[in-house]
Scaffold this motif. Structure first.
Motif, PDB file in Angstrom:
ATOM      1  N   UNK A 213     -64.942   7.884  13.171  1.00  0.00           N
ATOM      2  CA  UNK A 213     -64.584   7.609  14.564  1.00  0.00           C
ATOM      3  C   UNK A 213     -65.724   6.982  15.370  1.00  0.00           C
ATOM      4  N   UNK A 214     -66.914   6.872  14.769  1.00  0.00           N
ATOM      5  CA  UNK A 214     -68.099   6.452  15.512  1.00  0.00           C
ATOM      6  C   UNK A 214     -68.862   5.370  14.759  1.00  0.00           C
ATOM      7  N   UNK A 215     -69.753   4.654  15.470  1.00  0.00           N
ATOM      8  CA  UNK A 215     -70.546   3.623  14.799  1.00  0.00           C
ATOM      9  C   UNK A 215     -71.381   4.215  13.660  1.00  0.00           C
ATOM     10  N   UNK A 216     -71.527   3.463  12.602  1.00  0.00           N
ATOM     11  CA  UNK A 216     -72.345   3.892  11.468  1.00  0.00           C
ATOM     12  C   UNK A 216     -73.787   4.069  11.921  1.00  0.00           C
ATOM     13  N   UNK A 217     -74.400   5.164  11.477  1.00  0.00           N
ATOM     14  CA  UNK A 217     -75.799   5.428  11.797  1.00  0.00           C
ATOM     15  C   UNK A 217     -76.460   6.005  10.557  1.00  0.00           C
ATOM     16  N   UNK A 218     -77.476   5.331  10.068  1.00  0.00           N
ATOM     17  CA  UNK A 218     -78.179   5.755   8.865  1.00  0.00           C
ATOM     18  C   UNK A 218     -78.754   7.156   9.005  1.00  0.00           C
ATOM     19  N   UNK A 219     -79.062   7.586  10.238  1.00  0.00           N
ATOM     20  CA  UNK A 219     -79.654   8.896  10.487  1.00  0.00           C
ATOM     21  C   UNK A 219     -78.671  10.046  10.508  1.00  0.00           C
TER      22      UNK A 219
ATOM     23  N   UNK B 196     -83.881   3.747  19.866  1.00  0.00           N
ATOM     24  CA  UNK B 196     -85.011   4.312  19.138  1.00  0.00           C
ATOM     25  C   UNK B 196     -84.583   5.030  17.866  1.00  0.00           C
ATOM     26  N   UNK B 197     -83.515   5.825  17.935  1.00  0.00           N
ATOM     27  CA  UNK B 197     -83.081   6.602  16.773  1.00  0.00           C
ATOM     28  C   UNK B 197     -82.632   5.686  15.635  1.00  0.00           C
ATOM     29  N   UNK B 198     -81.849   4.681  15.974  1.00  0.00           N
ATOM     30  CA  UNK B 198     -81.398   3.729  14.950  1.00  0.00           C
ATOM     31  C   UNK B 198     -82.582   3.011  14.304  1.00  0.00           C
ATOM     32  N   UNK B 199     -83.497   2.538  15.125  1.00  0.00           N
ATOM     33  CA  UNK B 199     -84.650   1.808  14.599  1.00  0.00           C
ATOM     34  C   UNK B 199     -85.517   2.705  13.722  1.00  0.00           C
ATOM     35  N   UNK B 200     -85.720   3.944  14.150  1.00  0.00           N
ATOM     36  CA  UNK B 200     -86.510   4.909  13.374  1.00  0.00           C
ATOM     37  C   UNK B 200     -85.854   5.164  12.020  1.00  0.00           C
TER      38      UNK B 200
ATOM     39  N   UNK C 292     -83.033   5.297   3.489  1.00  0.00           N
ATOM     40  CA  UNK C 292     -82.361   6.478   2.941  1.00  0.00           C
ATOM     41  C   UNK C 292     -83.330   7.430   2.255  1.00  0.00           C
ATOM     42  N   UNK C 293     -84.225   6.904   1.442  1.00  0.00           N
ATOM     43  CA  UNK C 293     -85.170   7.757   0.721  1.00  0.00           C
ATOM     44  C   UNK C 293     -86.129   8.447   1.694  1.00  0.00           C
ATOM     45  N   UNK C 294     -86.598   7.720   2.688  1.00  0.00           N
ATOM     46  CA  UNK C 294     -87.503   8.294   3.678  1.00  0.00           C
ATOM     47  C   UNK C 294     -86.827   9.362   4.517  1.00  0.00           C
ATOM     48  N   UNK C 295     -85.558   9.150   4.851  1.00  0.00           N
ATOM     49  CA  UNK C 295     -84.807  10.149   5.621  1.00  0.00           C
ATOM     50  C   UNK C 295     -84.585  11.413   4.796  1.00  0.00           C
ATOM     51  N   UNK C 296     -84.289  11.235   3.521  1.00  0.00           N
ATOM     52  CA  UNK C 296     -84.099  12.392   2.639  1.00  0.00           C
ATOM     53  C   UNK C 296     -85.378  13.217   2.583  1.00  0.00           C
TER      54      UNK C 296
END
Length: 181
Positions: A111-117, A148-152, A158-162
């Motif tokens: 229901x919302x925009x895709x966000x890698x975070x 800021x959140x999207x850019x971060x 993906x690997x860094x977020x994990x």
């Protein structure tokens, strides 16, 4: 002044949908534990029914909401009008954490925009709905959303977020299990 509602009706749904920001409050069972309140925003909140809401939960520096919900489920959401007409609405209820692969996670994320975070979806079965005047809340103007959140998240990948979640989101500040625990 204040009113109790049986459900989120169309008028309340429209008003909530106009608020660009809300607050989430949770607490652990332990009296020595820390009460947590977090601001939320962006296009991430959904009203799924007259007594059911959810939002996309993004990777953050802590995991208090998730840890508290997994321990006891208690939650309160607060919406403020910062525009000319003052109003505060609180949604009390029982929250559930949904992770990738869960049906509710997939339903709400779609229901919302895709966000890698994106790390989870929080669903709340609302048991009490109330409003109050909000006369003491200052009038403010929204000048825009932060990217800021999207850019971060994009910079981490993906690997860094994990890795970040493993380091920062495994335990709450009180040592309660968070993500991956």
């Amino acid at each position: 002044m204040g009113k109790i509602y049986e459900e989120i009706d169309e008028n309340l749904k429209a008003w909530i949908g106009q608020q660009p920001m809300w607050f989430v409050a949770t607490a652990p069972l332990s009296a020595q534990g820390h009460v947590n309140m977090s601001p939320r925003g962006l296009d991430s909140f959904s009203i799924l029914g007259p007594n059911r809401v959810a939002w996309v939960d993004y990777t953050g520096s802590g995991v208090e909401t998730i840890a508290h919900l997994r321990e006891n489920g208690r939650i309160c959401l607060m919406f403020n009008s910062f525009e000319q007409r003052p109003r505060i609405v609180r949604l009390h209820g029982q929250g559930t954490v949904h992770v990738p692969g869960d049906q509710v996670f997939d339903q709400v994320v779609a229901l919302h925009p895709t966000n890698l975070g994106t790390r989870a979806v929080i669903e709340v079965e609302v048991t009490r709905i109330s409003d109050s005047c909000g006369w003491g809340v200052p009038q403010m103007e929204l000048t825009g959303e932060r990217d800021t959140m999207d850019l971060w998240a994009q910079k981490k990948g993906e690997a860094g977020l994990k890795e970040y979640r493993e380091q920062k989101n495994s335990l709450s500040i009180d040592g309660l299990p968070g993500l991956g625990s």
